[in-house]
Write a protein that holds these residues in place. Sequence first.
Motif, short mmCIF file in Angstrom:
data_model
loop_
_atom_site.label_atom_id
_atom_site.label_comp_id
_atom_site.label_asym_id
_atom_site.label_seq_id
_atom_site.Cartn_x
_atom_site.Cartn_y
_atom_site.Cartn_z
N ILE A 139 0.81 -1.28 0.00
CA ILE A 139 -0.11 -0.11 -0.05
C ILE A 139 0.85 1.21 -0.10
CG2 ILE A 139 -1.87 1.18 1.36
CD1 ILE A 139 -2.68 -1.42 2.26
N ASP A 140 0.58 2.16 -0.81
CA ASP A 140 1.44 3.47 -1.12
C ASP A 140 2.69 3.04 -1.72
OD1 ASP A 140 1.92 6.03 -1.25
OD2 ASP A 140 2.76 6.33 0.70
N ALA A 141 2.44 2.19 -3.02
CA ALA A 141 3.57 1.80 -3.79
C ALA A 141 3.86 2.99 -4.63
CB ALA A 141 3.13 0.44 -4.61
N VAL A 142 5.07 2.93 -5.18
CA VAL A 142 5.40 3.91 -6.22
C VAL A 142 5.31 3.44 -7.62
CG1 VAL A 142 7.32 5.34 -7.10
CG2 VAL A 142 7.07 5.18 -4.34
N ILE A 143 4.37 3.51 -8.31
CA ILE A 143 4.22 3.14 -9.68
C ILE A 143 4.44 4.22 -10.70
CG2 ILE A 143 2.43 2.13 -11.02
CD1 ILE A 143 0.91 1.39 -8.38
N ASP A 144 5.23 3.78 -11.88
CA ASP A 144 5.38 4.51 -12.89
C ASP A 144 4.23 4.50 -13.84
OD1 ASP A 144 7.99 5.45 -12.27
OD2 ASP A 144 8.96 3.62 -13.06
N THR A 145 3.74 5.63 -13.81
CA THR A 145 2.33 5.73 -14.73
C THR A 145 2.39 6.67 -15.95
OG1 THR A 145 1.48 7.48 -13.36
CG2 THR A 145 1.26 5.17 -12.83
N ALA A 146 1.49 6.35 -16.71
CA ALA A 146 1.02 7.65 -17.81
C ALA A 146 0.47 8.76 -17.03
CB ALA A 146 0.16 6.98 -18.74
N SER A 147 0.81 9.73 -18.06
CA SER A 147 0.32 11.21 -17.37
C SER A 147 -1.44 11.37 -17.43
CB SER A 147 1.06 12.38 -18.05
OG SER A 147 0.84 12.28 -19.42
N ASP A 148 -1.87 10.42 -16.92
CA ASP A 148 -3.53 10.66 -17.00
C ASP A 148 -3.77 10.40 -15.52
OD1 ASP A 148 -6.17 10.68 -17.46
OD2 ASP A 148 -6.22 8.73 -18.32
N SER A 149 -3.61 11.40 -14.63
CA SER A 149 -4.02 11.42 -13.24
C SER A 149 -3.60 10.15 -12.78
CB SER A 149 -5.43 11.73 -12.98
OG SER A 149 -5.78 12.68 -13.63
N GLY A 150 -2.23 9.86 -13.43
CA GLY A 150 -1.63 8.47 -12.73
C GLY A 150 -2.46 7.17 -12.76
#
Length: 396
Positions: A139-150
């Motif tokens: 929980i509260d993991a750091v995730i590389d995401t696309a720039s769509d509100s994460g």
Amino acid sequence: YGRLFAFVLVLSLPAMACRRPPADGAAAGGPPGAPVKIGVAIDSGTSEDEARKALVLAGLREAARSLQGRVADDPDRTDFGDRAEFRLVESRVRGEDREQLLRVLAEEGCALVCGIGQGYAEAAAKVAKDHPGQRFAVIDAVIDTASDSGRASLSSAAASNICFVSFAEAEGSFLAGALAGLVAMEKPGAKVGFMGGMDDAATHRYEAGFIAGAASVNAALRRPGMILVQYCGRDARALEDPAMASAIAQDMYRAGAEIVYHDAGASSAGLFAVAGSQGKLAIGADLDQGYAETRRGAGNATSEAAFAILSSMEKRLDRAVLLLAREAVETGTVRSGVRILGLAEGGMGLAVNEANRARLEPYSERLEMLAASVSAGGIRVPADDSQATQFLKDLR
């Protein structure tokens, strides 16, 4: 006919078993009728850890109440039944025993084992591999995401028995920006500021959401130069540099900022100290930093810094724990992969405590309306610099 009936009955038992809802213990891999065990591991040792623990414990208590369970070793003796059993364990050596804690919970038969914070990701991957029949969550993991509100997913994580829960920081920062904008409206000409720690894509999500929220409620902040932005550095050292944060805060308040929001990690101590000494305001990030500051001690400097924190953008760890617990108890499993909690899921908010409740009251109705609009899709919160620029253009 008797033998024929018995033969048909035997053949039908597997199908009947498939249709019957599993008992709680059986659903979790334990004996039928046994409570579903859920374990949570968390770091300890700092005031920030205490703030996180308070939130996680609140989530476990609510889960026990709604699922007719109990929280083991709870000072409040939370006990609503024996359908589920929740346990919270703490690292005593600043996280060096994370893997050991997760293994203990798994070997005790917990159907779901959770670690709070990105620091548990590597340990969870190791322990989950050794316990394929159980579910794990970070929980509260750091995730590389696309720039769509994460809001993106990691297909590689979906194939494992690990669930990664992250939060839509841009949406939470939007509320922080709205609060800052409303505060600035009370003083004509006042500016607002955003202090970033490490200059990276993740921190720019905080910045973009903050800018959008501030400009949405305060037209004066849509003019160039009214929202001040500065970063402490470009590498991880920027998150451990209170002196740099102090210098930036002094510059921002001197330039006319009335309130400053940050995503600067431990460097934020410099911001809070300056805000407290100058009678200015600040907004914390990720956890209830006002609560954390009050736990540091009873010194005058600490009291000033705590009062300077009007509120904090809070990742609702309690909500994440509750949602996972419900899924584990009611379905017998937890869906693997990535999930991101935003305002619509109740995963973000502004911290409210006894010290700031009355101070936030004048802004609460407007903030609730904005949160509802974001949740319903009426406001699309930007999550990077280009989206924030377009958001401001549309407002103008």
